[in-house]
Write an enzyme that holds these catalytic residues in place. Structure first.
Site, short mmCIF file in Angstrom:
data_model
loop_
_atom_site.label_atom_id
_atom_site.label_comp_id
_atom_site.label_asym_id
_atom_site.label_seq_id
_atom_site.Cartn_x
_atom_site.Cartn_y
_atom_site.Cartn_z
N LYS A 100 12.47 10.76 0.94
CA LYS A 100 11.77 10.47 2.20
C LYS A 100 13.21 9.98 3.07
O LYS A 100 13.49 8.91 2.78
CB LYS A 100 10.98 9.58 1.98
N GLY A 161 4.76 -1.03 9.29
CA GLY A 161 4.21 -2.32 9.00
C GLY A 161 3.51 -2.89 10.39
O GLY A 161 2.94 -4.10 10.14
N ALA A 187 3.50 5.55 8.56
CA ALA A 187 3.55 4.35 9.15
C ALA A 187 2.42 4.07 10.24
O ALA A 187 2.09 4.96 10.86
CB ALA A 187 4.96 4.07 9.69
N GLY A 188 2.03 2.77 10.38
CA GLY A 188 1.20 2.34 11.40
C GLY A 188 -0.29 2.12 11.09
O GLY A 188 -0.78 1.51 11.75
N ASN A 209 1.97 1.92 3.21
CA ASN A 209 2.61 0.63 2.22
C ASN A 209 2.06 -0.65 2.60
O ASN A 209 0.91 -1.08 1.88
CB ASN A 209 3.89 0.65 2.21
N THR A 210 2.07 -1.24 3.76
CA THR A 210 1.73 -2.54 4.28
C THR A 210 0.24 -2.78 4.41
O THR A 210 -0.28 -3.63 4.08
CB THR A 210 2.49 -2.87 5.82
#
Lengths: 258, 66
Positions: A100, A161, A187-188, A209-210
């Site tokens: 990645k 995040g 992301a987001g 992830n977050t």
């Protein structure tokens, strides 16, 4: 999960379209449970100095490599040279050539540095890597990465995040229309609807992830995300109705008392 | 002799190989990447690459990340 719906990236098949990061969980045990609940088959990891104090637990003790493919990232790299170095280190650790690719251009937004990202993509593709670049939601640039040999493109929905969701659905839609390689929204995502929206639009997958690790209950959120991804994918395949300004009755007028 | 290991100074035996260093650190079983100065040392060369005084050695592995 339906067996017939398979995502293929660089010849590797995935039944789950959800990719999950391994950062920021309260502890490894919760991470392990969350990964299982998410149904993911590929998880991202970072390359960092080994802990020389071997009394501490290691991430890899909690990731069953028979269940999950590792996708090393180049997080924290700000130049193409650095990212290429980390990708090569990752290959040495993991004995896999997937990466990645992140080349960050700005500390506060963590937005990518396009120029360096493209440069690193070209070098790594030439070096035999399967490159999955994390990129802006820019259709022109996504195409450049694809032309440079990226195995998939991973446009951001919003800053890493941030939990802001898909900020520019129209540009993501254009990327999806143009791409000949899988498009993973990376992301987001803040909550399930964000993931569903990406999948409803036709994204091939979502990486997060977050949104999971930072939730009050990461294991529950992981399960919710699995369902959101599956629901969004099914809705995309089913084909939504067009939006209209006026009502159209679901019930016929026929048979009413005169 | 002295080497720089993961950012810290460390005293090791003269002529120690990468393989011996990993043994001493009990890291042989772990998945790691080793960089000596600016070069990545491939796994198959661990036993033959001898460290020199002042070398900068980095031993990396997979850690949590998104």
């Amino acid at each position: 999960m339906r067996g017939s719906d398979i995502l293929t990236i660089a010849g590797k098949q995935f039944r789950s379209r959800l990719f999950v990061g391994t950062g920021k969980y309260p502890d490894f045990a919760i991470m392990e449970k969350a990964l299982a609940a998410s149904g993911t088959e590929m998880v991202t990891v970072a390359v960092r100095r080994v802990n020389l104090d071997r009394t501490q637990e290691s991430l890899l003790d909690y990731i069953d490599l028979k269940k999950y493919t590792l996708l090393p990232n180049t997080a924290g790299c700000y130049t193409a040279d650095d990212a290429v170095k980390y990708a090569r280190l990752a290959r040495e650790v993991g004995m896999s050539n997937w990466v990645k690719l992140e080349v960050i251009g700005d500390q506060r937004t963590l937005f990518p540095d396009n120029e360096e990202l493209l440069k690193a993509t070209k070098i790594l593709v030439k070096d035999g890597f399967v490159v999955l670049p994390y990129t802006n939601d820019d259709p022109v640039f996504a195409k450049k990465l694809e032309d440079a040999g990226a195995a998939a493109v991973m446009p951001l929905g919003a800053p890493i995040g941030s939990g802001l969701g898909i900020r520019n659905p129209h540009t993501i839609a254009i990327i999806l229309q143009n791409a000949r390689v899988p498009v993973i929204v990376d992301a987001g995502v803040g909550t399930t609807s964000d993931a569903s929206i990406a999948m409803e639009m036709g994204a091939d997958g979502v990486l997060m992830n977050t949104a999971i690790a930072g939730a009050k209950d990461p294991v529950k959120m992981a399960e919710a995300m699995r369902k959101a991804i599956e629901a969004g994918r099914l809705a995309y395949e089913a084909g939504r109705i067009p939006k209209k300004a006026y009502a159209s009755a679901s019930t016929t007028m026929e048979g009413m008392i005169e | 002799m002295e080497i720089r290991l993961n950012g810290k100074t460390r005293e090791v035996a003269d002529g120690m190989t990468v393989s011996q260093l990993l043994d001493e650190l009990k890291l042989q079983a772990l998945r790691v990447a080793v960089q000596v100065n600016t070069d990545i040392v491939k796994r198959e060369r661990y036993a033959e690459v001898a460290l020199r005084s002042g070398d900068t050695v980095e031993i990396l592995t997979f850690m949590s990340g998104g």
